[in-house]
Design an enzyme around this catalytic site. Structure first.
Site, PDB file in Angstrom:
ATOM      1  N   LYS A  87       0.858  -1.187   0.000  1.00  0.00           N
ATOM      2  CA  LYS A  87       0.000   0.000   0.000  1.00  0.00           C
ATOM      3  C   LYS A  87       0.893   1.236   0.000  1.00  0.00           C
ATOM      4  O   LYS A  87       1.779   1.382   0.851  1.00  0.00           O
ATOM      5  CB  LYS A  87      -0.884  -0.036   1.248  1.00  0.00           C
TER       6      LYS A  87
HETATM    7  O1  G3P Z   1      -9.151   2.101   4.340  1.00  0.00           O
HETATM    8  C1  G3P Z   1      -8.987   3.411   4.771  1.00  0.00           C
HETATM    9  C2  G3P Z   1      -9.722   3.596   6.045  1.00  0.00           C
HETATM   10  O2  G3P Z   1      -9.169   2.804   7.033  1.00  0.00           O
HETATM   11  C3  G3P Z   1      -9.878   4.961   6.512  1.00  0.00           C
HETATM   12  O3  G3P Z   1     -11.072   4.943   7.206  1.00  0.00           O
HETATM   13  O4  G3P Z   1     -12.731   5.727   8.785  1.00  0.00           O
HETATM   14  O5  G3P Z   1     -10.304   6.343   9.085  1.00  0.00           O
HETATM   15  O6  G3P Z   1     -11.639   7.354   7.261  1.00  0.00           O
HETATM   16  P1  G3P Z   1     -11.454   6.158   8.134  1.00  0.00           P
END
Ligand code: G3P
Length: 216
Positions: A87
């Protein structure tokens, strides 16, 4: 559409995998830190543990932000297991690194994508997956699903092979709407996956069937 779980929590990964519908896992530094994973050795071991649990792609993120650092880290991550996908953040050196990984047979997931322009660059560099963060787009007062629709249209018209991986999923509706908008993969927290099960009429209907079954 493939289902990935977006967590580094082994219990959550196991629970989703036990449902039989899991196609892979995505992690990021915030999710790894949340599980208390510290130090290079423990980080690499944790990715190996995840790969042992799930038969599917596992995204492991580089922490460097320069080309050489990303390439060195990515090679180590890719060596952990055949299912590791490196990633890489959507920055200038990240695009160069994705192109290098592509040319050297290492699969990538371009992360922190918030616009169609960024997604075009990731696809041109040969990223296996591109991760638009739809929840964070919503947080910024735009519409994450519209972004998925736009990427889906551009990739289809242009014949790009890169798969759209809807990320930053916050609820079950995000999953449904990502599927509708043409995402190839949705990576979700366990709660959002389990949220798909819920409908009050299912609960009411089942209670009635079980009640009536006593009269059978
Ligand atoms: O896959 C990306 C994700 O983990 C981000 O999620 O909820 O932190 O915006 P969030």
């Amino acid at each position: 559409m493939k289902f990935f779980i977006d967590t580094a929590n082994l219990a959550h990964i196991k629970e989703a995998n036990d449902l039989g519908i899991l196609d892979g896992v995505t992690t990021n530094p915030s999710l790894m830190a949340k599980e208390g994973i510290k130090g290079q050795e423990n980080i690499l071991k944790h990715y190996a543990d995840i790969c042992a649990l799930v038969e599917g792609d596992v995204s492991a993120e580089v922490l460097s932000t320069d080309f050489n650092g990303m390439v060195e880290e990515g090679k180590k991550l890719a060596a952990i297991h055949k299912n590791i996908v490196v990633k890489v953040p959507m920055i200038k050196d990240g695009i160069k690194a994705i192109k290098w990984f592509t040319d050297n047979g290492i699969r990538t997931n371009c992360t922190l994508v918030f616009s169609a322009g960024q997604a075009i660059l990731a696809a041109k560099a040969g990223a296996t997956y591109v991760s638009p963060f739809i929840g964070r787009v919503d947080d910024s007062n735009w519409d994450g699903i519209v972004l998925i629709e736009q990427l889906s249209h551009i990739y289809s018209v242009q014949g790009f092979d890169t798969q759209i991986l809807a990320a930053s999923i916050r609820n079950a509706l995000h999953i449904v709407r990502s599927a509708e908008a043409g995402a190839h993969v949705c990576t979700c927290p366990l709660d959002s996956i389990l949220g798909l099960l819920k409908h009050p009429l299912t609960d009411i209907g089942l209670a009635k069937f079980l009640e009536d079954a006593k009269k059978m």
